[in-house]
Design a protein around this motif. Structure first.
Motif: not given
Lengths: 112, 113
Positions: B27-28, B30-31, B50-54, B67, B95
């Protein structure tokens, strides 16, 4: 060159001999990875470098396998006393802090 | 589990959309990446997210990231015969931006004319 360069592209060696595989990463890339791909299989992680140190060497199959990286650039993967099961394509990749990881064309190793 | 998992085979008709799925484990991470490998060739980086994108769209390629379910998909619109290849998803574990890359087994995409 602009990409990841590996040499030799092909290597045929006799069982029991040592081989060295070389990887030239993209200039400025801090991380460097080695993988192995056997025929028709996925990618098996071997080792990765951050700079000259190897935070994770857990994928090296045995103590016959070793790798080093010097000057934060070129890396060499050495296989001692090669065995037939070592036959595979050995792939190298490098990545920058931006995360894009690019692969070389690989070295096809055949142990006869 | 420890593995990145993909279905092994997908067959579509030329002009249809292809959707290749992948589940990852960390889950951590990053890419998350998609690579393409044509027969006898090396791995070509297709796209990454990038992991903060949907979602990320790049011409005919759309990457969707869930995620919560650790599920990644690659959609290829208007699939062509030249898209026939093996597609690998990969996660960058940890991370750090340059963590250990772990690959799935690859999905063979067959495009029929």
């Amino acid at each position: 060159g602009a990409g990841v360069s590996q040499s030799p592209s092909n290597k045929v060696t006799e069982k029991g001999k040592d081989v060295e595989l070389r990887c030239d990463p993209i200039s400025g890339h801090t991380a460097l990875y080695w993988y192995r791909q056997s025929l028709g299989q996925g990618l098996e992680f071997l080792i990765y470098f951050q700079g000259n140190s190897a935070p994770d060497k857990s994928g090296l199959p045995s103590d016959r396998f070793s790798a080093e990286r010097t000057g934060g650039s070129v890396s060499t993967l050495t296989i001692q006393r090669t065995q037939q099961e070592d036959s595979a394509v050995y792939l190298c990749a490098s990545s920058s802090r931006l995360g894009e990881a690019f692969f070389g064309q690989g070295t096809r190793l055949t142990v006869v | 589990g420890e593995d990145v998992e993909q279905s092994l085979f997908l067959s579509v008709r030329e002009g249809d959309s292809s959707v290749i799925n992948c589940t990852y484990t960390d889950s951590s991470s990053t890419y998350l990446y998609w690579y393409k490998q044509e027969p006898g060739a090396g791995l070509q980086l297709l796209t990454y997210i990038f992991s903060n994108m949907d979602m990320k769209q790049d011409q005919r390629l759309t990457v969707l990231l869930n995620k919560k379910d650790k599920h990644l998909s690659l959609r290829i619109a208007d699939t062509q015969t030249g898209d026939s290849a093996i597609y690998f998803c990969a996660e960058s574990r940890g991370s750090s931006n340059t963590g250990k890359l772990i690959f799935g087994q690859g999905t063979t995409l067959q495009v029929k004319p």
